[in-house]
Design an enzyme around this catalytic site. Structure first.
Site: not given
Length: 174
Positions: A12, A14, A16
């Site tokens: 995704n 970001c 994570e």
């Protein structure tokens, strides 16, 4: 966790949540500052008690979501991937008198993440008993490198009952 049935293709935005093709992230974070008692005590019981409610709600979201593509719906429902995490870790620890990066801070961080991990995996097994394991679950799940790091009682429960969600934790980068 799904070495036997998927290849990670992306993350995704970001980073994570590593994802396979058509995978989506369903993230939820506990604001750790909210668990600090007015007298400067972290409320471990309340934190641990809230985890099953959030996990159940997120698991229900998988079934209630309108997916743009049928492949996304199949991916989400076959694996029931969610990402519980935390926010406000540094703020909470510092409020409790632990300087960022100090040994006490690191011990607090380790305890927070262990409690989150153990409660989430334990409750996902309970959901599997109630609703069934995620459809792509196979015994090979228990051979994943991460699952091997779980406490033995949780691994034994997964082996016996399966688990509702293939993935349970996602910690955003600092």
């Amino acid at each position: 966790n799904l070495h036997y049935c998927e290849t990670i293709a992306t993350t995704n935005p970001c980073a994570e949540q590593p994802l396979p093709p058509y995978g989506a992230c369903l993230l939820g974070s506990f604001n750790l500052v909210k668990y600090i008692h007015k007298k400067g005590i972290f409320e471990w019981h309340a934190f641990k008690q809230d985890i099953p409610y959030v996990l159940r709600a997120m698991d229900n979201v998988i079934d209630r979501t309108s997916y743009p593509l049928p492949e996304q719906m199949k991916e989400a429902k076959d694996k029931r991937r969610i990402g519980l995490g935390v926010t406000g870790l540094a703020n909470a620890a510092e409020y409790l008198g632990m300087p960022y990066g100090d040994d006490s801070f690191l011990a607090f961080e380790e305890l927070v993440l262990s409690v989150l991990r153990d409660a989430a995996y334990t409750y996902s097994v309970e959901l599997a008993i109630e609703k069934g394991p995620f459809p792509a679950y196979k015994d090979e799940y228990n051979d994943s490198e991460f699952i091997k790091t779980l406490p033995v009682e949780i691994r034994n429960s997964i082996s016996k009952h399966g688990i509702r969600n293939s993935h349970l934790l996602s910690i955003a980068p600092c």
